[in-house]
Motif scaffolding. Structure first.
Motif, short mmCIF file in Angstrom:
data_model
loop_
_atom_site.label_atom_id
_atom_site.label_comp_id
_atom_site.label_asym_id
_atom_site.label_seq_id
_atom_site.Cartn_x
_atom_site.Cartn_y
_atom_site.Cartn_z
N ASN A 236 0.83 -1.21 0.00
CA ASN A 236 0.00 0.00 0.00
C ASN A 236 0.87 1.27 0.00
O ASN A 236 0.58 2.22 -0.72
N GLU A 237 1.93 1.25 0.80
CA GLU A 237 2.82 2.42 0.86
C GLU A 237 3.52 2.66 -0.48
O GLU A 237 3.57 3.79 -0.97
N TYR B 244 2.63 1.49 -3.53
CA TYR B 244 1.59 1.78 -4.50
C TYR B 244 1.10 3.22 -4.36
O TYR B 244 0.97 3.95 -5.33
N GLY B 245 0.84 3.63 -3.14
CA GLY B 245 0.30 4.97 -2.88
C GLY B 245 1.23 6.10 -3.29
O GLY B 245 0.76 7.20 -3.57
N SER B 246 2.52 5.83 -3.36
CA SER B 246 3.47 6.88 -3.73
C SER B 246 3.31 7.32 -5.19
O SER B 246 3.85 8.34 -5.59
N ASP C 291 -3.61 12.92 -3.95
CA ASP C 291 -4.92 12.86 -3.30
C ASP C 291 -5.99 12.32 -4.24
O ASP C 291 -7.11 12.06 -3.82
N ALA D 168 -6.35 9.41 -5.74
CA ALA D 168 -6.15 7.96 -5.91
C ALA D 168 -7.39 7.33 -6.55
O ALA D 168 -8.51 7.76 -6.32
N ARG E 219 -10.19 0.93 -5.99
CA ARG E 219 -9.40 -0.30 -6.12
C ARG E 219 -9.92 -1.37 -5.19
O ARG E 219 -10.68 -1.11 -4.27
#
Length: 125
Positions: free
Chosen positions: A89-90, A92-94, A98, A100, A103
């Motif tokens: 998650n970390e 992927y989130g990079s 805001d 996103a 999913r």
């Protein structure tokens, strides 16, 4: 209208499918695994390294279609071990601010080439 999208920077398909299909203004990107097409090697380091390689492969295909991660509206994440969720998650989130996409994340018993993570996406132009 349907157009096949292929990037030589991303891994070639290992079966009867294409990297992506552009239908109208919607791009459907097949699941990507942590394979580095430039070196010809499967990345099997940390789960973060694997996830970053998957995201790079997605980026290569998005770029081939004239898009980027801001165009992504939906991702599907398949992982071998739900205990890796936080680290995946970390990483992927990079790739998203805001804005996103929607999913789902699903733990599965096995993935192609026995990788730990596979991600597909849908993007619109």
């Amino acid at each position: 209208m349907k157009k096949i999208i292929t990037s030589d920077k991303a891994p070639a398909p290992i079966g009867p499918y294409n990297q992506a299909i552009l239908a109208g203004n919607t791009l459907y990107v097949s699941g990507q695994i942590p394979f580095d097409a430039a070196s010809g090697n499967l990345i099997n380091g940390s789960i973060e390294e694997e996830t970053h390689q998957v995201m790079k492969n997605l980026r290569f295909i998005l770029e081939e279609a004239g898009m980027d991660f801001s165009s992504v509206v939906k991702c599907s994440i398949f992982i071998k071990n739900m205990d890796d969720f936080g680290k995946i998650n970390e990483a992927y989130g990079s790739y998203f601010g805001d804005d996103a996409p929607a999913r789902e994340t699903v733990e599965v018993a096995r993935l192609p080439k026995d990788v730990n993570v596979e991600i597909s996406c849908i993007a619109v132009n």
